[in-house]
Design a protein around this motif. Sequence first.
Motif, PDB file in Angstrom:
ATOM      1  N   LYS A  88      20.463 -37.014  11.844  1.00 58.43           N
ATOM      2  CA  LYS A  88      21.163 -35.737  11.840  1.00 58.43           C
ATOM      3  C   LYS A  88      22.470 -35.827  12.597  1.00 58.43           C
ATOM      4  O   LYS A  88      22.503 -36.188  13.758  1.00 58.43           O
ATOM      5  CB  LYS A  88      20.292 -34.651  12.446  1.00 58.43           C
ATOM      6  N   THR A  89      23.546 -35.522  11.921  1.00 61.22           N
ATOM      7  CA  THR A  89      24.834 -35.442  12.579  1.00 61.22           C
ATOM      8  C   THR A  89      25.493 -34.154  12.131  1.00 61.22           C
ATOM      9  O   THR A  89      25.330 -33.720  11.009  1.00 61.22           O
ATOM     10  CB  THR A  89      25.751 -36.607  12.182  1.00 61.22           C
ATOM     11  N   THR A  90      26.226 -33.556  13.036  1.00 65.27           N
ATOM     12  CA  THR A  90      26.975 -32.374  12.653  1.00 65.27           C
ATOM     13  C   THR A  90      28.303 -32.824  12.099  1.00 65.27           C
ATOM     14  O   THR A  90      29.036 -33.528  12.764  1.00 65.27           O
ATOM     15  CB  THR A  90      27.200 -31.481  13.862  1.00 65.27           C
ATOM     16  N   GLU A  91      28.590 -32.465  10.904  1.00 63.15           N
ATOM     17  CA  GLU A  91      29.847 -32.876  10.320  1.00 63.15           C
ATOM     18  C   GLU A  91      30.974 -32.058  10.908  1.00 63.15           C
ATOM     19  O   GLU A  91      30.758 -31.055  11.539  1.00 63.15           O
ATOM     20  CB  GLU A  91      29.787 -32.667   8.819  1.00 63.15           C
ATOM     21  N   GLY A  92      32.162 -32.458  10.666  1.00 63.31           N
ATOM     22  CA  GLY A  92      33.293 -31.678  11.120  1.00 63.31           C
ATOM     23  C   GLY A  92      34.393 -32.560  11.645  1.00 63.31           C
ATOM     24  O   GLY A  92      34.781 -33.529  10.998  1.00 63.31           O
ATOM     25  N   CYS A  93      34.909 -32.235  12.847  1.00 60.14           N
ATOM     26  CA  CYS A  93      36.065 -32.938  13.385  1.00 60.14           C
ATOM     27  C   CYS A  93      35.760 -34.417  13.602  1.00 60.14           C
ATOM     28  O   CYS A  93      34.637 -34.811  13.867  1.00 60.14           O
ATOM     29  CB  CYS A  93      36.467 -32.304  14.700  1.00 60.14           C
ATOM     30  N   GLY A 122      34.199 -33.215   6.497  1.00 66.50           N
ATOM     31  CA  GLY A 122      33.585 -34.227   7.345  1.00 66.50           C
ATOM     32  C   GLY A 122      32.535 -35.013   6.599  1.00 66.50           C
ATOM     33  O   GLY A 122      32.222 -34.729   5.438  1.00 66.50           O
ATOM     34  N   PRO A 123      31.978 -36.032   7.240  1.00 64.63           N
ATOM     35  CA  PRO A 123      30.891 -36.774   6.610  1.00 64.63           C
ATOM     36  C   PRO A 123      29.646 -35.921   6.464  1.00 64.63           C
ATOM     37  O   PRO A 123      29.430 -34.988   7.244  1.00 64.63           O
ATOM     38  CB  PRO A 123      30.666 -37.937   7.580  1.00 64.63           C
TER      39      PRO A 123
END
Lengths: 176, 196
Positions: free
Chosen positions: A24-29, B120-121
């Motif tokens: 799980k990763t938060t996407e974004g910057c 984003g990814p």
Amino acid sequence: MLVLWLRAPFAIAITGLLLTLQCKTTEGCDPSGPCTCTGGSECYLGCAGDGCSQECYGLGSACGNVCGNRCTQVCHDVPDCSSSCGDDCTIQCRSVDSCAVLCGARCQYTCTSVETCGVRAGPGSTLRCDSVATCNVVCEGTCRVTCTNVSDCNVACAPGVSPATCADGTTACGGC
Amino acid sequence: MAGPALCTLWTAADAAAQSTIRTPGDRRPYTIEAEPHLALGLFGPPGDGSGGGWGAGGRASFEIVRNGFIESINNSVSIGVGADFLHYDGSGYVGPGRCTRFASAPGGAAVCVEVSQTGGPSNYLFLPAVLQWNFWLAPKWSVFGEPGIAIYVFDYDSAGVVPTLYLGGRFHFSDKVTLTLRVGYPTFSLGVSFLL
């Protein structure tokens, strides 16, 4: 043999599902560069990992910064700011109506020229409210709180711990 | 000059001679096609994700009609279900996101704790369900079309449904094993099928 062949795609599917749940990763910057949001009504910035530098300003309604660990989050000139961050974060709000923050250990929080500041922080945090009407702080471990020109400064410590007033005028959880 | 032309004619004649498309049922029967594969997302995914994607997955196709919609040719119909997990790299431009989950700070103010943000990814799990229409062209070759739908789970908490359309082909190493290529939306795939 037949059973093995039948199981192959399902094993792959289950592996994919587990990867989905575990990675799980938060996407974004992008952590490699600053990330700014301005203009419009509201904006929410995430971070693809740790270490993002996020800034929101000049929005009509709300801004939220969400990040992992070791992030810098700044919000100003927005009615409602919020920040969610892991450990070792530096968070600043100024010139906003409300600044609501959840952060982890060793959080450096500064809330300046704000109507209502609210922060829940992990152990080892340093929290500062300056020129604020209401400053609500909950420390989940040791912390040091500085209220300057604050009408209503409320500090709560972890259950069983009472906030202490230190000689320098700050308030501490877990001893000065 | 005449060499390539003769070669082409010979190949075409040979292929025509070996064609099985006009012979309904001229193939080895099977019940299920099990197909692990690598997957590529060359088009942007549905939802908030973006960029190119890569991953892996599998498909199981169950034959429901041995002689398909056209009785005069060698065609069949299967129902296919599967799963594909893909990681998308993002577009490189990070736009304003939307908050997908809030929590409360001291004093009751809402704090966004989870963001869905374009650019984003991101990670996707696709769960396709398709109608596979097969055309058995020759002993070594078959092609298929696959209209259907796919449920997708996007970055662990958002889900949706998207129509899908695939076109594919198989090169038959043997009666039971094929190399299977699939192009379409939302994913491309290359894998090995086991006709069981």
